[in-house]
Write an enzyme that holds these catalytic residues in place. Sequence first.
Site, PDB file in Angstrom:
ATOM      1  N   SER A  28     -55.674  98.973  39.954  1.00  0.00           N
ATOM      2  CA  SER A  28     -55.277  99.981  40.929  1.00  0.00           C
ATOM      3  C   SER A  28     -55.541  99.447  42.342  1.00  0.00           C
ATOM      4  O   SER A  28     -55.210  98.307  42.640  1.00  0.00           O
ATOM      5  CB  SER A  28     -56.016 101.292  40.650  1.00  0.00           C
ATOM      6  N   ALA A  29     -56.158 100.246  43.222  1.00  0.00           N
ATOM      7  CA  ALA A  29     -56.426  99.773  44.581  1.00  0.00           C
ATOM      8  C   ALA A  29     -57.471  98.673  44.610  1.00  0.00           C
ATOM      9  O   ALA A  29     -57.632  98.000  45.634  1.00  0.00           O
ATOM     10  CB  ALA A  29     -56.858 100.941  45.471  1.00  0.00           C
TER      11      ALA A  29
ATOM     12  N   ASP B 128     -51.549  97.276  37.539  1.00  0.00           N
ATOM     13  CA  ASP B 128     -50.866  98.487  38.009  1.00  0.00           C
ATOM     14  C   ASP B 128     -51.304  98.854  39.426  1.00  0.00           C
ATOM     15  O   ASP B 128     -51.630 100.012  39.721  1.00  0.00           O
ATOM     16  CB  ASP B 128     -51.110  99.652  37.049  1.00  0.00           C
TER      17      ASP B 128
ATOM     18  N   HIS C 101     -51.255 104.396  33.845  1.00  0.00           N
ATOM     19  CA  HIS C 101     -52.112 103.828  34.889  1.00  0.00           C
ATOM     20  C   HIS C 101     -53.593 103.872  34.504  1.00  0.00           C
ATOM     21  O   HIS C 101     -54.358 102.981  34.888  1.00  0.00           O
ATOM     22  CB  HIS C 101     -51.887 104.593  36.195  1.00  0.00           C
TER      23      HIS C 101
END
Length: 271
Positions: free
Chosen positions: A133-134, A160, A248
């Site tokens: 993710s981030a 992702d 996700h």
Amino acid sequence: MPDSLGALLRTACAQGRSWDGMALPTIAARLRPVFDRAGAPGAAHDPIPLATGGAGAPLVCVPALSALSGPQEYARLGVALRGLRPVSAVRHPGFEAREALPATLDALVTAQAAAVRAAAAAAGGPVVLLGRSAGGWVAHAVAERLASEEAAPTAVVLVDTYPPVHGDQARAFPAMASDMLRQAAEFAATDPARLTAMARYFELFADWTPTPVACPTLYVRAEDPLPDTDPAPKWGLPHTEVTVAGNHFTLLEHHAHTTAQAIHTRLTGQP
């Protein structure tokens, strides 16, 4: 009240105003102690081992930026890669009480680059950086720094990771981010350090744009979109891509084994 930040963030998420809900923890984060680039090496945490053995290049995992994130999100990935390649994970400084937050993005990257260099020194050679993710933003930014110091990782793996958005575009929070903030408000409601750290880290990346890195990038895409949201947009820099089962969140939970196998296969150059 100790849960006031969490309560307000929960209310904002329930009203569909996730972005507005981040305002208070963002302001509160600015009142916390900080470290600059000079203090970054002392703020870095030693990588936490998650798996040993194997001939593959060591994998160093960078947590996402949610208040609930940390090395534990890679526990199942480590189990799945045991005996194939060493796996460790770093911690982001500032997520625990009494820890200082990075004053700038440069300070954060300096701290995490120091942690990755420590992992590489322990392994006796270059490592692969992975960010979910981030956390992929941090992994990519650290790879940029290491490459500038002629110590580039063997590869970068983005799990992702949504490309960063800036300005008014950031207000169009996808359902993925809204759900992340809702979970953070619910399960970290009584931990203001983690809520303010989450807000601070997103603020640090508000104007960040990734640049090409001097090593291969593998993008791992979740096969299933979350309800009411589109799949992650295409990563705009050179990369190869593999799609894995799950969404996700579940691609490193229920589907951690197949995700791990896909990553290991691609990193070892198998078809």
